[in-house]
Design an enzyme around this catalytic site. Structure first.
Site, mmCIF file in Angstrom:
data_model
loop_
_atom_site.group_PDB
_atom_site.id
_atom_site.type_symbol
_atom_site.label_atom_id
_atom_site.label_comp_id
_atom_site.label_asym_id
_atom_site.label_seq_id
_atom_site.Cartn_x
_atom_site.Cartn_y
_atom_site.Cartn_z
ATOM 1 N N SER A 23 -0.658 27.351 -10.344
ATOM 2 C CA SER A 23 0.183 28.378 -11.316
ATOM 3 C C SER A 23 -0.827 28.420 -12.572
ATOM 4 O O SER A 23 -1.510 27.490 -12.882
ATOM 5 C CB SER A 23 1.627 27.881 -11.516
ATOM 6 O OG SER A 23 2.023 28.750 -12.743
ATOM 7 N N TYR A 37 7.605 22.139 -15.317
ATOM 8 C CA TYR A 37 7.425 22.902 -14.276
ATOM 9 C C TYR A 37 5.765 23.036 -14.433
ATOM 10 O O TYR A 37 4.889 23.068 -13.590
ATOM 11 C CB TYR A 37 7.867 24.391 -14.537
ATOM 12 C CG TYR A 37 7.081 25.277 -13.676
ATOM 13 C CD1 TYR A 37 7.458 25.470 -12.419
ATOM 14 C CD2 TYR A 37 6.240 26.147 -14.177
ATOM 15 C CE1 TYR A 37 6.986 26.343 -11.685
ATOM 16 C CE2 TYR A 37 5.613 27.367 -13.357
ATOM 17 C CZ TYR A 37 6.057 27.123 -11.972
ATOM 18 O OH TYR A 37 5.364 28.052 -11.077
#
Length: 262
Positions: A143, A156
């Site tokens: 990400s 995350y």
């Protein structure tokens, strides 16, 4: 795509019922691959299965599994033991946003299990099965947030940093041995991710087209940033010191949390 012809004609996709996973399933079906699709919900999987079989005439099998659970991964591996997959797409994952002390611990730990542990468990199984025997394309998901620590999304971002490092290591380890590893590191994508994370995704890209770009890059590099938005954000931040990147993303995350009323 010519670069896909070296892989066996079966592909496994996790998180395949919507978003990026569904985009991969669709693109792989278009390329003529037989599919084994995995997600938590049977109903959505059946819709995708029927759609792809009808549109592309390919074989599509489905398995409703929560692969954040070790036993579910073991069950999936047992189900698929007789299939030699050419491409594995591990797109299942989720995130969270908010002050760390306010986030349910069970959810944070489950996120680590799904985003990290299941990726390692499945990668290990399929690489063992392929090494020295057949070509394998393994696609995992980093990400934009995985290249630095990110306040309000600390767990995350850390899971995606793990996946990014994991993919880079495997890429170097198996390069030239018939096993191609690729990390796909998108920016904000318009999927169900924002709703589950209680975030307002104001600026986001469509998941459509991510699979085509990733599959074209498979075997050529260890990381891609798909789409204009991820490239723009990623490369804009890349020249900034790590602490500055964290500060910038802290402000972005704060606005997403406030808009999401978290």
């Amino acid at each position: 795509m010519k670069n896909l012809s070296k892989y066996n004609s079966w592909a496994l996709v996790t998180g395949a019922s919507d978003g990026i996973g569904k985009d991969f399933a669709t693109q792989l079906a278009k390329e003529g691959f037989s599919l084994y699709l995995v997600a938590r919900g049977t109903e959505k999987l059946e819709r995708v299965q029927n759609e792809l079989k009808s549109k592309f005439g390919v074989q599509v099998r489905i398995s409703a599994q929560d692969i954040s659970k070790t036993k579910s991964v073991e069950s999936l591996l047992e189900e698929t033991k007789d299939i030699q997959f050419g491409i594995i797409v591990l797109s299942a994952g989720f995130g969270s946003g908010g002050a760390f002390e306010s986030l349910p611990l069970d959810n944070e730990l489950n996120m680590i299990d799904l985003n990290c542990r299941s990726v390692v468990q499945m990668s290990n199984a399929f690489i063992q099965k392929a090494v020295g025997k057949s070509n394998l394309g393994l696609i995992v998901f980093g990400s934009l947030l995985g290249f630095q620590g990110v306040p309000w999304s600390s767990t995350y971002a850390a899971t995606k940093a793990f996946v990014q490092s994991f993919a880079e290591g495997l890429y170097g380890e198996y390069k030239g041995k018939g096993i191609d590893v690729l990390s796909v590191a998108p920016g904000p994508v318009a999927t169900g991710f924002g709703g589950r994370a209680s975030l307002k995704m104001g600026m986001s890209q469509s998941p459509e087209g991510i699979a085509k770009e990733a599959l074209s890059a498979l075997g050529k590099t260890d990381t891609i940033r798909p789409g204009f938005l991820s490239k723009f954000l990623g490369y804009s931040l890349a020249t900034a010191p790590r602490k500055i990147r964290s500060m910038i993303l802290k402000q972005i995350m704060a606005s997403m949390i406030n808009n999401g009323k978290k």
